[in-house]
Design a protein around this motif. Sequence first.
Motif, PDB file in Angstrom:
ATOM      1  N   LEU A 121     -34.670 -65.698 -32.056  1.00 25.05           N
ATOM      2  CA  LEU A 121     -35.385 -64.958 -31.001  1.00 25.05           C
ATOM      3  C   LEU A 121     -35.755 -65.907 -29.860  1.00 25.05           C
ATOM      4  O   LEU A 121     -35.657 -65.553 -28.682  1.00 25.05           O
ATOM      5  CB  LEU A 121     -36.654 -64.296 -31.563  1.00 25.05           C
ATOM      6  N   GLY A 122     -36.143 -67.120 -30.206  1.00 27.34           N
ATOM      7  CA  GLY A 122     -36.472 -68.110 -29.181  1.00 27.34           C
ATOM      8  C   GLY A 122     -35.259 -68.450 -28.325  1.00 27.34           C
ATOM      9  O   GLY A 122     -35.341 -68.510 -27.091  1.00 27.34           O
ATOM     10  N   TYR A 123     -34.110 -68.657 -28.968  1.00 26.90           N
ATOM     11  CA  TYR A 123     -32.885 -68.957 -28.212  1.00 26.90           C
ATOM     12  C   TYR A 123     -32.523 -67.783 -27.301  1.00 26.90           C
ATOM     13  O   TYR A 123     -32.093 -67.967 -26.167  1.00 26.90           O
ATOM     14  CB  TYR A 123     -31.720 -69.240 -29.173  1.00 26.90           C
ATOM     15  N   THR A 124     -32.711 -66.580 -27.817  1.00 26.38           N
ATOM     16  CA  THR A 124     -32.360 -65.387 -27.037  1.00 26.38           C
ATOM     17  C   THR A 124     -33.222 -65.295 -25.777  1.00 26.38           C
ATOM     18  O   THR A 124     -32.715 -65.036 -24.684  1.00 26.38           O
ATOM     19  CB  THR A 124     -32.573 -64.114 -27.906  1.00 26.38           C
ATOM     20  N   VAL A 125     -34.510 -65.548 -25.971  1.00 25.14           N
ATOM     21  CA  VAL A 125     -35.421 -65.498 -24.824  1.00 25.14           C
ATOM     22  C   VAL A 125     -34.992 -66.537 -23.783  1.00 25.14           C
ATOM     23  O   VAL A 125     -34.955 -66.275 -22.589  1.00 25.14           O
ATOM     24  CB  VAL A 125     -36.876 -65.726 -25.282  1.00 25.14           C
ATOM     25  N   ARG A 126     -34.604 -67.699 -24.261  1.00 24.19           N
ATOM     26  CA  ARG A 126     -34.179 -68.751 -23.333  1.00 24.19           C
ATOM     27  C   ARG A 126     -32.901 -68.371 -22.587  1.00 24.19           C
ATOM     28  O   ARG A 126     -32.701 -68.745 -21.440  1.00 24.19           O
ATOM     29  CB  ARG A 126     -33.945 -70.039 -24.120  1.00 24.19           C
ATOM     30  N   MET A 127     -32.040 -67.618 -23.242  1.00 24.39           N
ATOM     31  CA  MET A 127     -30.776 -67.216 -22.616  1.00 24.39           C
ATOM     32  C   MET A 127     -30.953 -66.150 -21.541  1.00 24.39           C
ATOM     33  O   MET A 127     -30.223 -66.105 -20.564  1.00 24.39           O
ATOM     34  CB  MET A 127     -29.813 -66.673 -23.689  1.00 24.39           C
ATOM     35  N   TYR A 128     -31.932 -65.262 -21.767  1.00 23.53           N
ATOM     36  CA  TYR A 128     -31.987 -64.077 -20.903  1.00 23.53           C
ATOM     37  C   TYR A 128     -33.168 -64.041 -19.947  1.00 23.53           C
ATOM     38  O   TYR A 128     -33.169 -63.248 -19.011  1.00 23.53           O
ATOM     39  CB  TYR A 128     -32.026 -62.800 -21.766  1.00 23.53           C
ATOM     40  N   MET A 129     -34.185 -64.839 -20.200  1.00 24.03           N
ATOM     41  CA  MET A 129     -35.405 -64.643 -19.418  1.00 24.03           C
ATOM     42  C   MET A 129     -35.773 -65.862 -18.598  1.00 24.03           C
ATOM     43  O   MET A 129     -35.908 -66.959 -19.122  1.00 24.03           O
ATOM     44  CB  MET A 129     -36.565 -64.287 -20.352  1.00 24.03           C
ATOM     45  N   GLU A 130     -35.912 -65.652 -17.296  1.00 23.90           N
ATOM     46  CA  GLU A 130     -36.423 -66.726 -16.448  1.00 23.90           C
ATOM     47  C   GLU A 130     -37.940 -66.691 -16.466  1.00 23.90           C
ATOM     48  O   GLU A 130     -38.541 -65.680 -16.812  1.00 23.90           O
ATOM     49  CB  GLU A 130     -35.929 -66.536 -15.017  1.00 23.90           C
ATOM     50  N   GLU A 131     -38.550 -67.781 -16.014  1.00 28.39           N
ATOM     51  CA  GLU A 131     -40.015 -67.785 -15.918  1.00 28.39           C
ATOM     52  C   GLU A 131     -40.444 -66.633 -15.003  1.00 28.39           C
ATOM     53  O   GLU A 131     -39.834 -66.420 -13.955  1.00 28.39           O
ATOM     54  CB  GLU A 131     -40.513 -69.131 -15.375  1.00 28.39           C
ATOM     55  N   GLY A 132     -41.440 -65.885 -15.438  1.00 30.28           N
ATOM     56  CA  GLY A 132     -41.877 -64.722 -14.666  1.00 30.28           C
ATOM     57  C   GLY A 132     -41.133 -63.453 -15.033  1.00 30.28           C
ATOM     58  O   GLY A 132     -41.453 -62.372 -14.534  1.00 30.28           O
ATOM     59  N   GLY A 133     -40.128 -63.578 -15.888  1.00 28.38           N
ATOM     60  CA  GLY A 133     -39.343 -62.411 -16.290  1.00 28.38           C
ATOM     61  C   GLY A 133     -40.161 -61.447 -17.146  1.00 28.38           C
ATOM     62  O   GLY A 133     -41.128 -61.844 -17.788  1.00 28.38           O
ATOM     63  N   ILE A 134     -39.747 -60.186 -17.122  1.00 31.65           N
ATOM     64  CA  ILE A 134     -40.497 -59.168 -17.856  1.00 31.65           C
ATOM     65  C   ILE A 134     -39.675 -58.676 -19.042  1.00 31.65           C
ATOM     66  O   ILE A 134     -38.464 -58.480 -18.945  1.00 31.65           O
ATOM     67  CB  ILE A 134     -40.855 -57.984 -16.943  1.00 31.65           C
ATOM     68  N   THR A 135     -40.352 -58.514 -20.181  1.00 31.36           N
ATOM     69  CA  THR A 135     -39.706 -57.981 -21.378  1.00 31.36           C
ATOM     70  C   THR A 135     -40.587 -56.860 -21.908  1.00 31.36           C
ATOM     71  O   THR A 135     -41.744 -56.741 -21.526  1.00 31.36           O
ATOM     72  CB  THR A 135     -39.608 -59.059 -22.470  1.00 31.36           C
ATOM     73  N   VAL A 136     -40.022 -56.056 -22.812  1.00 28.67           N
ATOM     74  CA  VAL A 136     -40.826 -54.975 -23.372  1.00 28.67           C
ATOM     75  C   VAL A 136     -40.736 -54.976 -24.894  1.00 28.67           C
ATOM     76  O   VAL A 136     -39.687 -55.242 -25.479  1.00 28.67           O
ATOM     77  CB  VAL A 136     -40.449 -53.603 -22.759  1.00 28.67           C
ATOM     78  N   ASN A 147     -18.787 -63.382 -26.141  1.00 24.32           N
ATOM     79  CA  ASN A 147     -19.283 -64.266 -25.071  1.00 24.32           C
ATOM     80  C   ASN A 147     -20.785 -64.477 -25.153  1.00 24.32           C
ATOM     81  O   ASN A 147     -21.280 -65.554 -24.820  1.00 24.32           O
ATOM     82  CB  ASN A 147     -18.914 -63.715 -23.691  1.00 24.32           C
ATOM     83  N   VAL A 148     -21.469 -63.433 -25.590  1.00 19.35           N
ATOM     84  CA  VAL A 148     -22.919 -63.558 -25.772  1.00 19.35           C
ATOM     85  C   VAL A 148     -23.200 -64.575 -26.877  1.00 19.35           C
ATOM     86  O   VAL A 148     -24.017 -65.486 -26.726  1.00 19.35           O
ATOM     87  CB  VAL A 148     -23.545 -62.183 -26.109  1.00 19.35           C
ATOM     88  N   ILE A 149     -22.475 -64.418 -27.972  1.00 26.15           N
ATOM     89  CA  ILE A 149     -22.679 -65.310 -29.117  1.00 26.15           C
ATOM     90  C   ILE A 149     -22.356 -66.758 -28.740  1.00 26.15           C
ATOM     91  O   ILE A 149     -23.086 -67.689 -29.101  1.00 26.15           O
ATOM     92  CB  ILE A 149     -21.820 -64.834 -30.323  1.00 26.15           C
ATOM     93  N   LYS A 150     -21.293 -66.944 -27.970  1.00 26.38           N
ATOM     94  CA  LYS A 150     -20.906 -68.285 -27.527  1.00 26.38           C
ATOM     95  C   LYS A 150     -22.030 -68.946 -26.720  1.00 26.38           C
ATOM     96  O   LYS A 150     -22.243 -70.147 -26.782  1.00 26.38           O
ATOM     97  CB  LYS A 150     -19.651 -68.168 -26.658  1.00 26.38           C
ATOM     98  N   SER A 151     -22.756 -68.142 -25.971  1.00 28.36           N
ATOM     99  CA  SER A 151     -23.819 -68.688 -25.117  1.00 28.36           C
ATOM    100  C   SER A 151     -24.959 -69.302 -25.917  1.00 28.36           C
ATOM    101  O   SER A 151     -25.704 -70.146 -25.393  1.00 28.36           O
ATOM    102  CB  SER A 151     -24.380 -67.600 -24.195  1.00 28.36           C
ATOM    103  N   PHE A 152     -25.105 -68.888 -27.169  1.00 35.21           N
ATOM    104  CA  PHE A 152     -26.138 -69.510 -28.010  1.00 35.21           C
ATOM    105  C   PHE A 152     -25.894 -71.018 -28.129  1.00 35.21           C
ATOM    106  O   PHE A 152     -26.828 -71.796 -28.309  1.00 35.21           O
ATOM    107  CB  PHE A 152     -26.173 -68.869 -29.402  1.00 35.21           C
TER     108      PHE A 152
END
Length: 369
Positions: free
Chosen positions: A97-112, A240-245
């Motif tokens: 989950l931590g890696y995922t957050v790093r891949m998709y969320m910039e500082e200030g990004g919003i998640t739900v 491609n998503v998996i590769k990005s990990f």
Amino acid sequence: MSIDKFTPLVKRLPTTVPFVGPEAQERAMGRLFRARIGANENVFGPSPKAVAAMQKAAGEVWMYGDPENHDLKQAIAAHHNIKTENVVVGEGIDALLGYTVRMYMEEGGITVTSLGAYPTFNYHVTGHGGELVMVPYVGDFEDRVALLEAARKHHVRMIYLANPDNPMGTYWKGSQVQEMIDALPEESVLVLDEAYIEFAPDDAAPPLDVSNPNVLRYRTFSKAYAMAGARVGYAIGEENVIKSFDKVRDHFGLNRVAQAGALAALKDQEWLSNVVENVSAACARIAKIAEANGLEALPTAANFVAIDCGADGDFARKVYQALTDDAIFVRMPAVAPQDRCVRISAGSVQDLDCFEAAFPKALATAKEQ
Ligand SMILES: *Cc1c(COP(=O)(O)O)cnc(C)c1O
């Protein structure tokens, strides 16, 4: 005088930790718990074949683990009838989950996510400088419709859904999760945490579609495979998503003892079925204990049962405290109205004997206060 070297983000972060472990509670109490039925660990234990594999690997632990987790990944892919390119292995769902957050969320990004849902996702989002929109549960379910609405409104990158849910044990059918997947905004990724899926009815998982880059599925060896202390989980997704990990993960994070154990555990599906049966019987017994005390247990699709203590959160917190004071380790939901419940993990016969004796006393203590 020390120089203030921390980043503004770290200075802003609260000092709270998402989990206080039972060991910390035991140190504070100065005694050991009599029953450890609070963290949804699997007391029935890992496959003896996994234990033997880990014992063998222990002597080889001078070597780093295979950074590609090749053999384990291949076995997981074969198990799900997908390609190894669709699987990433990591140090439990929590790390993934931590890696995922790093891949998709910039500082200030919003998640739900859902208000009161499993907290590790929140911890990573906050830790990476993101913001959380929290959607209340509907009934005792994570509200998949409101989650989607919030995602659209706030243009979020990630939507977190645990199915089955922790702490309530409720689940959506796979077809209902699929409706959510079909309605996902193009810009959003569904972070679908399936930590308890092996305990759930067969219809709880939507079909695995590894062509969809907007969905990541998370599985773990911590719960049904009873290897929480080994820290092994995996995510399934589009190639491609998996590769990005690989850009963000800790390549030597998974130690070779854990790799060997998980591989052997996965191959012992017979053990897994036995464990799932034992867990189911334990959950049925917890529900009976609730009933014997005039209370209702929520139906569960996981290895724990939420018992409705029949009043509000203040009352359930007293019950929880009385159980803890009696050296029974349990946990409870944090947010109203779900906090009217205490959450009891499937324990051994002995664990549940302890709980059965302690529960009416705890209820009486709570009523006296
Ligand atoms: C227990 C749990 C996890 C933890 O998984 P690990 O693989 O041990 O990190 C993740 N998600 C949910 C919903 C859980 O309850």
